[in-house]
Motif scaffolding. Structure first.
Motif, PDB file in Angstrom:
ATOM      1  N   GLU A  15       2.831  14.369  22.032  1.00 18.52           N
ATOM      2  CA  GLU A  15       1.590  14.486  21.265  1.00 18.52           C
ATOM      3  C   GLU A  15       0.572  15.352  22.002  1.00 18.52           C
ATOM      4  O   GLU A  15      -0.123  16.166  21.388  1.00 18.52           O
ATOM      5  N   TRP A  18       1.462  18.905  21.659  1.00 17.67           N
ATOM      6  CA  TRP A  18       1.048  19.413  20.345  1.00 17.67           C
ATOM      7  C   TRP A  18      -0.435  19.782  20.378  1.00 17.67           C
ATOM      8  O   TRP A  18      -0.850  20.813  19.838  1.00 17.67           O
ATOM      9  N   THR A  51       5.182  22.980  20.220  1.00 19.64           N
ATOM     10  CA  THR A  51       4.345  22.312  21.221  1.00 19.64           C
ATOM     11  C   THR A  51       4.413  23.088  22.534  1.00 19.64           C
ATOM     12  O   THR A  51       5.365  23.819  22.783  1.00 19.64           O
ATOM     13  N   SER A  81      -0.050  10.006  15.746  1.00 20.46           N
ATOM     14  CA  SER A  81       1.091  10.817  16.177  1.00 20.46           C
ATOM     15  C   SER A  81       1.995  11.149  15.004  1.00 20.46           C
ATOM     16  O   SER A  81       2.312  10.290  14.187  1.00 20.46           O
ATOM     17  N   SER A  82       2.392  12.420  14.927  1.00 16.10           N
ATOM     18  CA  SER A  82       3.363  12.819  13.903  1.00 16.10           C
ATOM     19  C   SER A  82       4.787  12.690  14.430  1.00 16.10           C
ATOM     20  O   SER A  82       5.750  12.831  13.674  1.00 16.10           O
ATOM     21  N   TRP A  92      -5.697  11.207  22.452  1.00 15.75           N
ATOM     22  CA  TRP A  92      -4.800  12.038  23.249  1.00 15.75           C
ATOM     23  C   TRP A  92      -5.640  13.051  24.013  1.00 15.75           C
ATOM     24  O   TRP A  92      -6.619  13.589  23.486  1.00 15.75           O
ATOM     25  N   SER A 202      -5.491  15.639  11.386  1.00 13.23           N
ATOM     26  CA  SER A 202      -4.351  16.555  11.434  1.00 13.23           C
ATOM     27  C   SER A 202      -4.757  18.009  11.257  1.00 13.23           C
ATOM     28  O   SER A 202      -4.040  18.924  11.650  1.00 13.23           O
TER      29      SER A 202
END
Length: 229
Positions: A15, A18, A51, A81-82, A92, A202
């Motif tokens: 994460e 990302w 990422t 988190s995806s 994060w 997002s």
């Protein structure tokens, strides 16, 4: 002005990697808005697609210092988190740190200063009376070598030139090692408190930091109550 910065996920999970990729997009967009020049020097991909574990960027611009003052530090992203949909964590963190630039030791003989000196040690009267040894100084770095291998001043000068080049290469390698060490320390020393920027959702919208004095006010009330008791 030139600077090198690194955006890093530290030892964070996918994460955070990302978030690094998203921060990079926003950072580059703001660089363009402020007409700053940049070049991506190095990327380390994360474990998941799209990422980044870290990215190192060289920057150039007139107002670079004040610009970086709004970015250097910890970046916080608030979101689900995806990669792990049922993960409870929502906060994060990634970091943006300045990396010490490696000095560019472009070799140029005009930066060298030669000096003929008398040799010392065995070799008889000829060695002591004739200035056959050569001292060469690299003026920008202060690195110097002395060569007295031969009775020929010309030969000693040639050897001195080779040795000073080797010493300069060694210094460049040492600078590179120090830079890599600093980048590794950036990975490990990511601070999670007091973020300089906060993003959320997002779509990665920037969230304005709202200063709250509630905790401080409550503490003052408690202190006042104790004084009145």
């Amino acid at each position: 002005m030139k600077k090198i910065i690194q955006i890093t996920a530290g030892s964070g999970p996918a994460e955070c990697c990302w978030v690094v990729a998203q921060v990079l997009k926003h950072f580059i967009k703001e660089l363009s808005d402020f007409k700053m020049e940049y070049a991506i020097l190095h990327k380390v991909k994360g474990t998941e697609n799209r990422t980044l574990q870290s990215v190192t960027i060289q920057l150039k611009g007139k107002e670079l210092e004040p610009f970086l003052n709004t970015w250097i530090g910890t970046i916080k992203w608030i979101g689900k988190s995806s990669f792990r949909k049922f993960h409870k964590r929502n906060n994060w963190f990634v970091g943006i740190q300045e990396v010490t630039r490696i000095s560019e030791l472009n070799f140029n003989e005009r930066d060298l200063k030669y000096q003929a000196i008398r040799s010392s040690g065995p070799g008889g009267q000829h060695v002591n009376k004739v200035s056959s040894a050569i001292r060469v100084l690299h003026i920008p770095t202060g690195i110097q070598v002395v060569v007295m291998d031969s009775r020929s001043q010309h030969q000693n000068r040639k050897v001195a030139l080779e040795r000073i080049q080797i010493k300069l290469q060694e210094k460049q390698i040492e600078s590179l090692k120090n830079s890599m060490q600093q980048q590794w320390e950036n990975h490990m020393s990511l601070e999670r408190g007091n973020p300089i920027k906060i993003f959320t959702g997002s779509d990665f919208k920037q969230k304005k930091k709202e200063k709250s004095f509630k905790t401080k006010r409550n503490q003052l009330k408690t202190d006042l109550r104790k004084q009145l008791e």
